[in-house]
Design an enzyme around this catalytic site. Structure first.
Site, PDB file in Angstrom:
ATOM      1  N   VAL A  63      46.236  51.437  33.546  1.00  0.00           N
ATOM      2  CA  VAL A  63      46.992  50.423  34.290  1.00  0.00           C
ATOM      3  C   VAL A  63      47.517  49.481  33.202  1.00  0.00           C
ATOM      4  CG1 VAL A  63      46.900  48.587  36.002  1.00  0.00           C
ATOM      5  CG2 VAL A  63      45.587  50.686  36.366  1.00  0.00           C
ATOM      6  N   PRO A  64      48.801  49.603  32.856  1.00  0.00           N
ATOM      7  CA  PRO A  64      49.321  49.057  31.597  1.00  0.00           C
ATOM      8  C   PRO A  64      49.613  47.556  31.569  1.00  0.00           C
ATOM      9  CG  PRO A  64      51.067  50.169  32.768  1.00  0.00           C
ATOM     10  CD  PRO A  64      49.810  50.379  33.576  1.00  0.00           C
ATOM     11  N   CYS A  65      48.574  46.753  31.656  1.00  0.00           N
ATOM     12  CA  CYS A  65      48.776  45.305  31.568  1.00  0.00           C
ATOM     13  C   CYS A  65      49.232  44.888  30.171  1.00  0.00           C
ATOM     14  CB  CYS A  65      47.523  44.546  32.000  1.00  0.00           C
ATOM     15  SG  CYS A  65      46.078  44.864  30.992  1.00  0.00           S
ATOM     16  N   HIS A  66      49.067  45.777  29.181  1.00  0.00           N
ATOM     17  CA  HIS A  66      49.539  45.457  27.829  1.00  0.00           C
ATOM     18  C   HIS A  66      51.061  45.334  27.777  1.00  0.00           C
ATOM     19  CE1 HIS A  66      49.672  49.897  27.920  1.00  0.00           C
ATOM     20  NE2 HIS A  66      50.632  49.809  27.027  1.00  0.00           N
ATOM     21  N   ARG A  67      51.756  45.816  28.788  1.00  0.00           N
ATOM     22  CA  ARG A  67      53.218  45.764  28.816  1.00  0.00           C
ATOM     23  C   ARG A  67      53.757  44.448  29.369  1.00  0.00           C
ATOM     24  NH1 ARG A  67      53.478  51.838  31.152  1.00  0.00           N
ATOM     25  NH2 ARG A  67      52.729  52.862  29.251  1.00  0.00           N
TER      26      ARG A  67
END
Length: 161
Positions: free
Chosen positions: A119-123
């Site tokens: 779940v790409p919260c780094h984006r």
């Protein structure tokens, strides 16, 4: 709950399986003593991580489940819509969710995401392009974004810590 450990270029990912779902992926510096469990789902998760870090996988295809409020679930679902190699700001995320006044609550929910990279919260970045707010450490966020940009053939973007 079976737990596996996977060595990534930025640390050890602790992967937890519960009731045939991946429920937690946490990045840490060192692998704890004790060993790693195996299961078909944990093996598949590690295979998909191999592909992600090799640059051949852009979307994870795993049964995932996170424990959280309805609002947090909505925020995490929105994160899944951010395309590989792209970034959005917390403000953009709040607008996309039709909650422009909920920026802080959305950022807090991003911080509670327990499925590192999948779940790409780094984006999600600051409106000024800065790398703000990342539980795994800002240096890891920078590495992940640069990795994705490189795979996509995007010129070196200026990422500020």
């Amino acid at each position: 709950m079976p737990v596996a450990y996977y060595k990534t270029p930025v640390g050890i990912a602790q992967i937890t399986e519960e009731d045939d779902f991946i429920t937690r992926i946490h990045i840490m510096d060192d692998e704890p003593a004790g060993g790693s469990a195996t299961s078909p789902l944990l093996t598949e998760t590690m295979k998909q991580f191999d592909e992600y870090f090799a640059g051949t996988r852009k979307v994870f295809d795993l049964p995932i489940r996170q424990h959280g409020s309805d609002f947090q679930q909505l925020v995490w679902q929105e994160l899944l819509k951010i395309e590989y190699g792209k970034t959005i700001s917390y403000n953009q995320q709040s607008v996309q969710m039709n909650s422009p006044l909920a920026i802080r609550a959305i950022a807090a929910a991003n911080g509670k995401n327990n499925l590192w990279v999948v779940v790409p919260c780094h984006r999600v970045i600051g409106s000024n392009g800065s790398l703000t707010g990342y539980a795994g450490g800002l240096w890891r966020k920078k590495w992940l974004l640069e990795h994705e940009a490189k795979v996509m053939g995007i010129g070196q973007t200026k990422l500020e810590l």
